[in-house]
Write an enzyme that holds these catalytic residues in place. Structure first.
Site, PDB file in Angstrom:
ATOM      1  N   GLN A 156       0.828  -1.212   0.000  1.00 40.02           N
ATOM      2  CA  GLN A 156       0.000   0.000   0.000  1.00 40.02           C
ATOM      3  C   GLN A 156       0.862   1.261   0.000  1.00 40.02           C
ATOM      4  O   GLN A 156       0.469   2.294   0.547  1.00 40.02           O
ATOM      5  CB  GLN A 156      -0.954  -0.018   1.202  1.00 40.02           C
ATOM      6  CG  GLN A 156      -2.148  -0.932   1.006  1.00 40.02           C
ATOM      7  CD  GLN A 156      -3.062  -0.472  -0.146  1.00 40.02           C
ATOM      8  OE1 GLN A 156      -3.254   0.721  -0.361  1.00 40.02           O
ATOM      9  NE2 GLN A 156      -3.613  -1.424  -0.897  1.00 40.02           N
ATOM     10  N   SER A 157       2.020   1.202  -0.616  1.00 39.80           N
ATOM     11  CA  SER A 157       2.936   2.346  -0.622  1.00 39.80           C
ATOM     12  C   SER A 157       2.354   3.547  -1.357  1.00 39.80           C
ATOM     13  O   SER A 157       1.959   3.444  -2.518  1.00 39.80           O
ATOM     14  CB  SER A 157       4.246   1.913  -1.292  1.00 39.80           C
ATOM     15  OG  SER A 157       5.007   3.048  -1.655  1.00 39.80           O
ATOM     16  N   ASN A 158       2.343   4.686  -0.661  1.00 40.97           N
ATOM     17  CA  ASN A 158       1.931   5.944  -1.298  1.00 40.97           C
ATOM     18  C   ASN A 158       3.009   6.431  -2.256  1.00 40.97           C
ATOM     19  O   ASN A 158       2.718   7.048  -3.274  1.00 40.97           O
ATOM     20  CB  ASN A 158       1.698   7.009  -0.226  1.00 40.97           C
ATOM     21  CG  ASN A 158       0.663   6.565   0.778  1.00 40.97           C
ATOM     22  OD1 ASN A 158      -0.476   6.315   0.418  1.00 40.97           O
ATOM     23  ND2 ASN A 158       1.065   6.427   2.032  1.00 40.97           N
TER      24      ASN A 158
ATOM     25  N   CYS B 188       4.968   4.520  -4.070  1.00 44.43           N
ATOM     26  CA  CYS B 188       4.860   3.766  -5.324  1.00 44.43           C
ATOM     27  C   CYS B 188       3.703   4.287  -6.173  1.00 44.43           C
ATOM     28  O   CYS B 188       3.829   4.426  -7.394  1.00 44.43           O
ATOM     29  CB  CYS B 188       4.692   2.274  -5.039  1.00 44.43           C
ATOM     30  SG  CYS B 188       6.209   1.530  -4.390  1.00 44.43           S
TER      31      CYS B 188
END
Ligand SMILES: *Cc1c(COP(=O)(O)O)cnc(C)c1O
Length: 347
Positions: free
Chosen positions: A94-96, A98
């Protein structure tokens, strides 16, 4: 360059040695700046002071916003300048970071590979859904959530004749941190215009680039505001504690700008009291913070970063860390899309 021109105006000739470095650094515009700096009146009243303000980097304008937009302006400037045709980065599923990288790559017409933690889920949601919509190629790496497999993907793409550009985990190296030197300048002039002085500037700190950039900005502008990161992840980064990593990064960023400054460890202010049950685990304190901002201010915090950092700030306030007359800034670093992935936590 904004930083160069303003610093030159402020310090006159003495700045010339810094500008030699910064003027040559390419930057690609990706967001809408300045982001708003506004009061949190209802939250201030609810807590009974200090006076709280918020810097809305959840509104940077790139693909639902976030602090990574500022770093990516320097990374994409560099990648385009080097004629790279594909960018690679990595992070948690859930990387912002990325998600914003995937959007920036789409905007710039570059291919994007994301090296993600976890296994391929049955359904895409939150940031991951957006990564896919932006056309990124997703690589799932199980327990490795800090981009450990980036070099493997780099080699594969190079063998295919491509020219990849690597953006490190969280976008935190001296290039990415430049985005937050700019950000400090932006805030500095908003504060002047609104005649504000903050005691602390509080935010979620995780891969260190935000904090290192703000520390360097504070030094460039010779201000006294305390830069206070709230740790949200107890794990090491590149074999170092976050505190040591921030120190190294701040020094690298300062030397990139030819700034005559050696930071020492006691200048890194990182509060690790609010790690809770760990990275991405939403406890009662985080839930309360998210609830309060939503109901009192109509502002969305995120479950992983800003929820924890705001919970930390609220706890500091409740423990009388500030005088009622103090002014404190909360730097909202984004992360909103992750809320949809954590829907089960908010029953
Ligand atoms: C990445 C991120 C942070 C932390 O910024 P760093 O520069 O990695 O320390 C904070 N909040 C959100 C929402 C983020 O995505």
């Amino acid at each position: 360059m904004r930083v160069v021109s303003t610093v030159m105006k402020l310090l006159g000739q003495t700045i010339n040695s810094y500008t030699m470095g910064l003027a040559d650094i390419p930057k690609k515009s990706l967001g809408f700046f300045p982001t708003p700096l506004v009061e949190l009146k209802a939250l201030t009243a609810f807590l009974g002071g200090p006076k709280l303000y918020i810097k809305r980097d959840d509104q940077t304008g790139l693909a639902m916003g976030g602090n990574k937009t500022r770093k990516l302006e320097y990374f994409f400037g560099d990648a385009l300048n080097k004629s790279c045709d594909v960018v690679i980065t990595g992070g948690a599923q859930q990387s912002n970071h990325c998600r914003q990288t995937a959007a920036a790559a789409a905007h710039c017409g570059l291919e994007c590979h994301l090296v993600l933690g976890g296994d391929k889920p049955v359904e895409l949601n939150g940031n991951l859904l957006l990564d896919a919509l932006f056309g990124a190629t997703l690589h799932y790496c199980g327990d490795l959530r800090k981009g450990e497999k980036i070099p493997d993907i780099f080699n594969q793409l190079t063998k295919l004749g491509k020219k990849p550009y690597v953006i490190p985990y969280g976008g935190s190296n001296a290039i990415g941190a430049l985005g937050f030197v700019d950000a400090f300048e932006e805030l500095h002039f908003q504060m002047k215009a609104q005649e504000l002085q903050f005691k602390d500037i509080v935010f979620a700190s995780s891969s260190g680039g935000t904090q290192a950039g703000l520390m360097v900005g504070k030094e460039l502008f010779k201000t006294k505001y305390n830069i206070l990161g709230i740790g949200i992840d107890k794990d090491e980064i590149e074999g170092a504690s976050l505190e040591n990593y921030i120190l190294k990064l701040a020094n690298e960023t300062a030397s990139k700008l030819n700034l005559d400054k050696e930071f020492s460890k006691n200048e890194v202010h990182l509060n690790n009291k609010y790690l809770g049950k760990g990275y991405g685990v939403v406890g009662d304190a985080e839930k309360e913070a998210i609830d309060l901002l939503a109901r009192l201010e109509g502002i969305l915090l995120d479950p992983v970063y800003t929820g924890k950092a705001m919970a930390g700030l609220i706890d500091l306030i409740r423990n009388n860390h500030y005088a009622k007359s103090d002014k404190v800034l909360f730097w909202h670093t984004g992360g909103t899309p992750a809320l949809f992935h954590y829907n089960n936590q908010f029953k």
